[in-house]
Design a protein around this motif. Structure first.
Motif, PDB file in Angstrom:
ATOM      1  N   GLN A 241       0.832  -1.202   0.000  1.00  0.00           N
ATOM      2  CA  GLN A 241       0.000   0.000   0.000  1.00  0.00           C
ATOM      3  C   GLN A 241       0.866   1.251   0.000  1.00  0.00           C
ATOM      4  OE1 GLN A 241      -2.343   0.356   3.545  1.00  0.00           O
ATOM      5  NE2 GLN A 241      -3.337   2.267   2.917  1.00  0.00           N
ATOM      6  N   VAL A 243       1.638   4.954   0.954  1.00  0.00           N
ATOM      7  CA  VAL A 243       1.261   5.774   2.102  1.00  0.00           C
ATOM      8  C   VAL A 243       2.206   6.972   2.210  1.00  0.00           C
ATOM      9  CG1 VAL A 243       0.296   3.857   3.436  1.00  0.00           C
ATOM     10  CG2 VAL A 243       2.750   4.399   3.628  1.00  0.00           C
ATOM     11  N   VAL A 292       2.046   6.795  10.077  1.00  0.00           N
ATOM     12  CA  VAL A 292       1.713   6.412   8.704  1.00  0.00           C
ATOM     13  C   VAL A 292       0.369   7.054   8.390  1.00  0.00           C
ATOM     14  CG1 VAL A 292       1.238   4.503   7.138  1.00  0.00           C
ATOM     15  CG2 VAL A 292       2.973   4.255   8.924  1.00  0.00           C
ATOM     16  N   PRO A 294      -2.484   8.613   5.118  1.00  0.00           N
ATOM     17  CA  PRO A 294      -2.892   8.409   3.720  1.00  0.00           C
ATOM     18  C   PRO A 294      -2.004   9.220   2.781  1.00  0.00           C
ATOM     19  CG  PRO A 294      -4.785   8.915   5.117  1.00  0.00           C
ATOM     20  CD  PRO A 294      -3.567   9.182   5.940  1.00  0.00           C
TER      21      PRO A 294
END
Length: 417
Positions: A241, A243, A292, A294
């Protein structure tokens, strides 16, 4: 060119008399004594940066630098603010972050003092005479041992930004309550701001991600509290993902403690116009804190740049910036909604600025950075009312700045009605 090479080259040029006429001098390389050759620049020097050395004192005749406006001596070994500063006729900005300063004499404060940085020292008190510095706009005192602020600080009617987080203040400073221009205040990490029930569990527990599970990419930005990188969360079978990863710079920042920022980020919860956190970082090899978050679309950019030495408390906008009425309305509504949400969650933002408002080309906006955020649930009613008033002043300033760059103010007014 490395920093060591730059220092050697600049220092050699100074010794050789080759810097005549310069307005700014940066010397960071382990100096133990103030180079007397700097006085040869007295007719031009306005900004002197001696941060990152091993200085313990400044010369008594520092006032010979009669054009000097700004001096930075952060990350040195000063145990007191040098008295010589107070005699400098043009000096208005002092930066002495991360020294060992325990005391400040009134005589060390220049008459024109506008911006005082004493973050991350061992300061236990400020002189009463600080109230006699009417030009003071910005006061940064996070990470000290202050148990109170002088009552005469209430006389500093031009004071707009104050950082008193991570001190030992047991009550909200009464001297701040009625300051007419105060708009940006950070006060987390003091006994008076601690939640009534310190063990109260948040509505949702933020997960932790081990440092080993993260892959760090390019730098996206840097603020007072930390550096934000593009990154990935490693996952089996795919690239992971994407991030944003924020690594805090240390135990004390200009705004306060990273742990308080993470706490505020958690307490804020989710909102359409806030940038929240996905996880805390654990097991950093250097023991640093991290979040962490978005990863935003690259079309999102800060609406402005942080204040400069000259602007002090005002953001720097692109000179050619023109905002459509529709975009301006979306930005204003987003900032207002995000701030209202934070207040309902028992938080102040403390740094509601255009440089913390990320916008896309169509005006979609997200409020970022909880570095100066503080819990308000433990405040007495009078203090709470004052803090909300400060926050609303910051919002009004932001709205005025956006409105002044709007191509059609009449249409904007209709959209906001």
């Amino acid at each position: 060119m490395t920093s060591d090479t730059y220092f050697c080259d600049t220092y050699s040029q100074l010794l050789a008399g080759q810097l005549s006429g310069i307005k700014r001098l940066d010397l960071s390389g382990g100096l133990k004594e103030f180079p007397r050759e700097i006085f040869s620049l007295a007719d031009s020097l306005e900004v002197l940066n001696l941060s990152g050395n091993q200085l313990t004192e400044l010369p008594a005749d520092l006032h010979r630098l009669h054009r000097l406006k700004v001096i930075f001596c952060s990350d040195n070994l000063f145990s007191e603010l040098p008295i010589a500063l107070g005699r400098c006729p043009s000096l208005d900005t002092l930066g002495f972050k991360a020294n060992q300063i325990q005391s400040v004499e009134a005589a060390a404060l220049p008459e024109r003092l506008r911006w005082l940085i004493l973050t991350d020292n061992a300061l236990e008190a400020l002189p009463t005479e600080i109230g006699n510095r009417p030009a003071l706009q910005k006061l940064m005192l996070a990470g000290n041992r202050l148990q109170k602020l002088p009552a005469d600080l209430a006389k500093c009617s031009n004071l707009e930004l104050v950082r008193i987080a991570a001190n030992r203040l047991t009550t909200f400073p009464a001297c701040l309550l009625d300051l007419p221009k105060l708009a940006w205040l950070a006060f987390s990490g003091n006994p008076f701001s601690a939640p009534v029930d310190a063990n109260q569990a948040p509505a949702s527990i933020i997960p932790e991600l081990a440092w080993e599970s993260l892959q760090l990419g390019k730098v996206l930005g840097e603020g007072a509290s930390g550096v934000i990188h593009e990154g990935r969360v490693r996952q089996h079978g795919n690239g992971g993902q994407r991030v944003a990863i924020k690594i805090f710079k240390g135990d004390i920042t200009s705004d306060g403690r990273p742990s308080d920022e993470m706490d505020a980020c958690l307490a804020a919860g989710k909102h359409a116009h806030l940038i929240g956190a996905l996880a805390k970082i654990s097991h950093h090899p250097l023991g640093l804190h991290g979040l962490v978050m978005p990863l935003l679309n690259e079309t999102y950019q800060a609406l402005a740049q942080p204040p400069s030495l000259d602007s002090c408390t005002r953001d720097i906008y692109d000179s050619g910036l023109a905002i459509s009425a529709e975009s301006a309305a979306k930005m204003i509504k987003a900032a207002s909604a995000a701030l209202t949400h934070l207040h309902k969650q028992g938080l102040s933002h403390g740094d509601l600025y255009a440089h913390n408002l990320l916008v896309d080309p169509t005006g979609n906006a997200l409020l970022s950075d909880f570095g100066a955020a503080s819990r308000t649930s433990a405040l007495e009613p009078g203090a709470l009312a004052a803090v909300l008033r400060f926050e609303n002043r910051a919002l009004r300033i932001l709205i005025e700045e956006i409105t002044s760059r709007c191509a059609n103010v009449g249409e904007l007014s209709e959209l906001l009605a």
